[in-house]
Design a protein around this motif. Sequence first.
Motif, PDB file in Angstrom:
ATOM      1  N   ASN A 124     -10.066   0.046   3.798  1.00 45.56           N
ATOM      2  CA  ASN A 124      -9.765   0.627   2.494  1.00 45.56           C
ATOM      3  C   ASN A 124     -10.483   0.220   1.303  1.00 45.56           C
ATOM      4  OD1 ASN A 124      -8.569   2.584   0.863  1.00 45.56           O
ATOM      5  ND2 ASN A 124      -6.477   1.053   0.184  1.00 45.56           N
ATOM      6  N   CYS A 184     -11.862  -1.985  -9.180  1.00 48.06           N
ATOM      7  CA  CYS A 184     -10.475  -1.260  -8.809  1.00 48.06           C
ATOM      8  C   CYS A 184     -10.785  -0.141  -9.743  1.00 48.06           C
ATOM      9  CB  CYS A 184      -9.067  -1.718  -9.711  1.00 48.06           C
ATOM     10  SG  CYS A 184      -7.565  -0.541  -9.889  1.00 48.06           S
ATOM     11  N   ASP A 185     -10.258   1.387  -8.379  1.00 42.82           N
ATOM     12  CA  ASP A 185     -10.553   2.402  -8.473  1.00 42.82           C
ATOM     13  C   ASP A 185     -10.002   2.996  -9.961  1.00 42.82           C
ATOM     14  OD1 ASP A 185     -12.223   2.512  -6.261  1.00 42.82           O
ATOM     15  OD2 ASP A 185     -11.115   3.603  -4.864  1.00 42.82           O
ATOM     16  N   PRO A 241     -12.880  -0.097  -2.461  1.00 41.61           N
ATOM     17  CA  PRO A 241     -12.894   0.595  -3.380  1.00 41.61           C
ATOM     18  C   PRO A 241     -14.113   0.827  -3.889  1.00 41.61           C
ATOM     19  CG  PRO A 241     -13.330  -2.036  -4.228  1.00 41.61           C
ATOM     20  CD  PRO A 241     -13.142  -1.355  -2.808  1.00 41.61           C
ATOM     21  N   ARG A 250      -8.383  -8.183   2.894  1.00 38.34           N
ATOM     22  CA  ARG A 250      -7.364  -7.954   1.356  1.00 38.34           C
ATOM     23  C   ARG A 250      -7.841  -7.992  -0.193  1.00 38.34           C
ATOM     24  NH1 ARG A 250      -0.638  -8.189   0.936  1.00 38.34           N
ATOM     25  NH2 ARG A 250      -1.747 -10.396   1.414  1.00 38.34           N
ATOM     26  N   TYR A 310      -6.665  -3.262  -1.761  1.00 39.16           N
ATOM     27  CA  TYR A 310      -7.726  -2.452  -0.915  1.00 39.16           C
ATOM     28  C   TYR A 310      -7.753  -3.443   0.050  1.00 39.16           C
ATOM     29  CZ  TYR A 310      -8.558  -0.030  -5.472  1.00 39.16           C
ATOM     30  OH  TYR A 310      -8.339   0.468  -6.457  1.00 39.16           O
ATOM     31  N   THR A 328       0.861  -1.347  -0.620  1.00 38.07           N
ATOM     32  CA  THR A 328      -0.528   0.157  -0.205  1.00 38.07           C
ATOM     33  C   THR A 328       0.804   1.270  -0.422  1.00 38.07           C
ATOM     34  OG1 THR A 328      -1.657  -1.274   1.447  1.00 38.07           O
ATOM     35  CG2 THR A 328      -2.211   1.321   1.198  1.00 38.07           C
TER      36      THR A 328
END
Length: 225
Positions: free
Chosen positions: A148, A156-157, A150, A133, A143, A21
Motif C-alpha cells: 500500500n 502522506c497521500d 503512497p 510499514r 502505508y 488501516t
Amino acid sequence: MKGEARRYIILFGAQGSGKGTQARLLQDRFGIPQVATGDLFRDNLKEQTDLGRMAKAYMERGELVPDEVTNAMVQERLSRPDAQAGAILDGYPRNLNQARALDEMLAGWGAQVTQAIYIEVSEAELLRRLTGRRVCRECQATYHVVFNPPQQEAVCDRCGGPLYQRDDDKDEAAIRRRLEIYMQETLPVIDYYRQRGLLSTIDGEASIEEVNRAIVAAIVDRRTP
Ligand code: AP5
C-alpha cells in the motif's frame, strides 16, 4: 454521556493484522472516531508529555503500558465531544483487566460494547507487513512500501506529512515480543466477546479493500442507549 444511541465497535487482531488501516476506513464510513491506544501513546510521546515519557520504555520493549494508565487515557478520550455517538476501538482492550474496565466505563454511561471484529492473519504475513510499514508523522495514516505505497515516496497521500518507520517495527525481537504478548493476553479477550455472542471473525489476508468489504458486511446495526 447519555441520550442518543451509540455504537462501540472493537477491532481485534495481532500486530500488523490491519486494525489501524481498517479503523481509519470505518471511521469515515460510520461517522464515529477511531480510538487507537497506540496512536494516543505516540501522540503523547511526540508532545513529550509525562504520559508519553512513561509509555516510551514499555513501547520500545513491545510490552503493554500499565492498565491503570491506559484505562484512564481511554476514558478521557471516549468522553470527548467527537465520541458521543461511540467509537471504533483499535488496540484496546488488550487483556481481560482492560476488557472489564471498558465494560465498567461504558456501564457508567449506560452503554455497552456493541460488536467485536477479529481480523485473522498468519504470523508470516504479519512479519512481512510490520517490517514494510510506514506511518505519517502528522495524521498517523498507515502505508506499506509494497502492499500500500503512497503516491509520492515518503509523503502522506492524505495530508502531505512525512512518513517514518516506527521504532518498534525496526526491531524484530520487539515484534516477536508483541506477538507473544498478544497470544498470551489478547486471545482470551477475544474469547470473552465470542462467549457473549458479539464476535465476528474476518479473513485478514485478502486485499485491504476486500477485508474492508467483509468487515462492513459483518457490522450489524446494533446500538447501545
Ligand atoms: P499499537 O500501535 O496498537 O501497535 P500494534 O499492537 O503493534 O498494532 P499495529 O498498529 O502494529 O497493527 P495494526 O493491526 O494496526 O496494523 P496496520 O493497520 O498498521 O501499539 C503500540 C504499543 O503501544 C504496544 O506495543 C504497547 O506498548 C502500547 N499499547 C497500545 N495499546 C495498548 C493497550 N491497550 N494497553 C497497553 N499498552 C498498549 O497494518 C500493518 C501493515 O500492513 C501496514 O503497513 C499496512 O499498510 C499493511 N496492511 C494492512 N492491511 C493489509 C492487507 N489487507 N494487505 C496487505 N497489507 C496490509
